[in-house]
Design an enzyme around this catalytic site. Structure first.
Site, PDB file in Angstrom:
ATOM      1  N   TYR A   1      53.627 124.433  38.474  1.00  0.00           N
ATOM      2  CA  TYR A   1      54.205 123.157  38.577  1.00  0.00           C
ATOM      3  C   TYR A   1      53.903 122.511  39.677  1.00  0.00           C
ATOM      4  CZ  TYR A   1      56.758 125.612  34.474  1.00  0.00           C
ATOM      5  OH  TYR A   1      57.007 126.317  33.333  1.00  0.00           O
TER       6      TYR A   1
ATOM      7  N   ARG B   1      56.259 130.134  35.478  1.00  0.00           N
ATOM      8  CA  ARG B   1      56.694 130.237  36.810  1.00  0.00           C
ATOM      9  C   ARG B   1      56.747 131.564  37.617  1.00  0.00           C
ATOM     10  NH1 ARG B   1      59.735 126.120  39.077  1.00  0.00           N
ATOM     11  NH2 ARG B   1      60.492 125.812  37.091  1.00  0.00           N
TER      12      ARG B   1
ATOM     13  N   CYS C   1      53.827 106.015  49.972  1.00  0.00           N
ATOM     14  CA  CYS C   1      54.779 105.039  50.275  1.00  0.00           C
ATOM     15  C   CYS C   1      55.744 105.168  49.332  1.00  0.00           C
ATOM     16  CB  CYS C   1      53.870 103.587  50.231  1.00  0.00           C
ATOM     17  SG  CYS C   1      52.450 103.707  51.164  1.00  0.00           S
ATOM     18  N   GLU C   2      56.601 106.086  49.621  1.00  0.00           N
ATOM     19  CA  GLU C   2      57.777 106.225  48.940  1.00  0.00           C
ATOM     20  C   GLU C   2      58.622 106.998  49.808  1.00  0.00           C
ATOM     21  OE1 GLU C   2      58.680 105.606  45.725  1.00  0.00           O
ATOM     22  OE2 GLU C   2      56.651 104.995  45.072  1.00  0.00           O
TER      23      GLU C   2
ATOM     24  N   TYR D   1      63.167 117.418  41.820  1.00  0.00           N
ATOM     25  CA  TYR D   1      64.150 117.928  41.582  1.00  0.00           C
ATOM     26  C   TYR D   1      64.963 118.403  42.957  1.00  0.00           C
ATOM     27  CZ  TYR D   1      61.158 119.812  37.715  1.00  0.00           C
ATOM     28  OH  TYR D   1      60.194 119.989  36.668  1.00  0.00           O
TER      29      TYR D   1
HETATM   30  C1  LIG Z   1      57.767 125.736  29.888  1.00  0.00           C
HETATM   31  C2  LIG Z   1      58.147 126.852  28.854  1.00  0.00           C
HETATM   32  C3  LIG Z   1      58.079 128.081  29.224  1.00  0.00           C
HETATM   33  C4  LIG Z   1      57.495 128.380  30.671  1.00  0.00           C
HETATM   34  O1  LIG Z   1      58.772 128.567  31.535  1.00  0.00           O
HETATM   35  P1  LIG Z   1      58.918 129.100  32.975  1.00  0.00           P
HETATM   36  O2  LIG Z   1      60.138 128.632  33.525  1.00  0.00           O
HETATM   37  O3  LIG Z   1      57.754 128.541  33.817  1.00  0.00           O
HETATM   38  O4  LIG Z   1      58.710 130.389  32.708  1.00  0.00           O
HETATM   39  C5  LIG Z   1      58.025 128.850  28.311  1.00  0.00           C
HETATM   40  N1  LIG Z   1      58.489 128.557  26.834  1.00  0.00           N
HETATM   41  C6  LIG Z   1      58.468 127.303  26.765  1.00  0.00           C
HETATM   42  C7  LIG Z   1      58.673 126.902  25.392  1.00  0.00           C
HETATM   43  C8  LIG Z   1      58.202 126.223  27.770  1.00  0.00           C
HETATM   44  O5  LIG Z   1      58.438 124.932  26.968  1.00  0.00           O
END
Ligand SMILES: *Cc1c(COP(=O)(O)O)cnc(C)c1O
Length: 418
Positions: free
Chosen positions: A374, A280, A346-347, A320
């Protein structure tokens, strides 16, 4: 509050990504459409690089955040490794020119085929999440005449203090092996002929705003590494996972360096490579979802902007109750009104934002911010909606890096009964 989206800025009241107006991108590629800034991705990556300077480290980009080949290719050129969670993601990394020797494979449900593909590709580490998986990997490697490089993903039982759906490091979560069992598992692995222990990993959750839980997890990992060391089990890397948050609204965030400095301080004097797998925080604020207002609808109790993007394009609000900033592509001077910004699906859960003050009318273009992570990767074809195209902007050039899906593609693999 300052405008905090590197790569995005208003010029002459028009929202630009690098050198291009979002209006021009929409005119060329239509809406809805994901737009990413290469500059924003690169500057986020450099922040990690700077924080890790002077220590053996690998930034393994978490592919699930945004797996477009062009994005993976940008990462690869920056020198990134990759954190993958499926055979599909491994194929993407290889297709994008990623180096398999910098790939770590996480996830609780790896199939025999996925394990075999990872071994054939020669990845850096398979991160095991159960004793059963150790058994399986040992078996697959044996059949292929290989030795599998493995690490255990250990559950540090640290509360990430984030949304329960994206908290992964608690005892009750499905991820990782129990901290108390880790040492026994490493001893077990040491006796197996077809695995080679190379590391240890953890990942406590996503959208962490404070470094505290991250550093606490690092401390737990370090204590484990020291114990393994005493038991004669030497490791090559320590993977502290990802999880660094981004600013969606008004969150107060500690910078990347605060997360890493805490861990680096503790690791001083140790020779293992430090691996982090951010997703992210590398791409989240480097992308927007562009959409157009189809209708301004005045309901009995609320006003709605019905736009042409929906929960199938960006499910985070529905899933979320996540908050995404929504900005007009052309700044409007009027006072506007308060709207729920909703899609055509339609939600009732199909919304992009609730109660936003906007001065928009039908035909106007809106940018849903922070849609680089995401978003596309969690998209679906619900309501038979073709997936939106993706555009990567580099300076004043726009590159269509994924074409809009067609409706015919959606049912191309379906058959009616003869
Ligand atoms: C999803 C995931 C990440 C990345 O998470 P972010 O919050 O997007 O930084 C890193 N390591 C593992 C093992 C993950 O499953």
């Amino acid at each position: 509050m300052g405008f905090s989206y590197p790569g995005f800025t208003y010029r002459n009241d028009r929202l630009h990504v690098e050198g291009l107006a979002l209006e021009d991108i929409a005119a060329r590629h239509g809406t809805p459409c994901y737009v990413y800034s290469r500059e924003a991705i690169e500057s986020a990556y450099r922040e990690y690089e700077r924080a890790l300077a002077g220590r053996p480290a690998l930034i393994a980009y978490s592919v699930k955040a945004n797996s477009n080949l062009a994005v993976l290719n940008v990462m690869s050129r920056l020198g990134a490794g990759f954190d993958i969670v499926s055979g599909g993601e491994l194929s993407r990394v290889l297709a994008a020119g990623g180096d398999p020797r910098k790939v770590v494979f996480s996830g609780v449900g790896k199939t025999e085929d996925e394990i075999a593909a990872a071994l054939e590709a020669g990845i850096l580490s398979i991160n095991l999440e159960s004793p059963e998986e150790l058994e399986r990997v040992d078996g697959v490697a044996g059949r292929l005449g290989k030795v599998a490089p493995i690490a255990f993903r250990v559950n540090p039982d640290v509360d990430a203090r984030t949304h329960p759906y994206i908290s992964t490091g608690l005892k009750k979560n499905k991820f990782g092996v129990a901290y108390a069992d880790a040492e026994r598992l490493y001893r077990d692995a040491a006796h197996r002929p077809h695995v080679r222990t190379v590391g240890v990993g953890c990942h406590i959750g996503s959208q962490l705003t404070g470094a505290g839980p991250f550093v606490a997890a690092a401390e737990r990992m370090l204590a484990l590494v020291q114990r393994l060391d005493k038991a004669g089990i030497a490791l090559e890397h320590i993977d502290l996972g990802g999880g660094v948050g981004i600013r969606y609204k008004d969150e107060t965030l500690e910078p990347v360096a605060a997360f890493l400095d805490g861990a680096l301080g503790m690791l001083a004097g140790r020779k293992e490579t430090l691996i982090v797998d951010p997703g992210r925080s590398l791409v989240g604020n480097a992308g927007v979802l562009l959409c157009r207002v189809e209708y301004v609808k005045h309901g009995e109790a609320k006003n709605f902007l019905v736009v042409d993007a929906a929960m199938n394009d960006l499910i985070r609000p529905a899933l979320y109750n996540a908050w995404h900033e929504i900005l007009p592509a052309r700044k409007d001077s009027g006072p506007g009104a308060v709207y729920d910004v909703v899609g055509p699906v339609c939600e009732t859960g199909d919304f992009l934002g609730h109660e936003r003050r906007l001065a928009a009318s039908a035909g106007d273009l809106l940018a849903v911010m922070s849609a680089g992570a995401y978003a596309m990767t969690m998209s679906s074809n619900y309501n038979s909606r073709p997936r939106a195209p993706e555009v990567l902007v580099d300076g004043s050039e726009m590159h269509l890096v994924r074409e809009r899906e067609t409706v015919a593609e959606l049912f191309a693999k379906e058959r009616v009964l003869l």
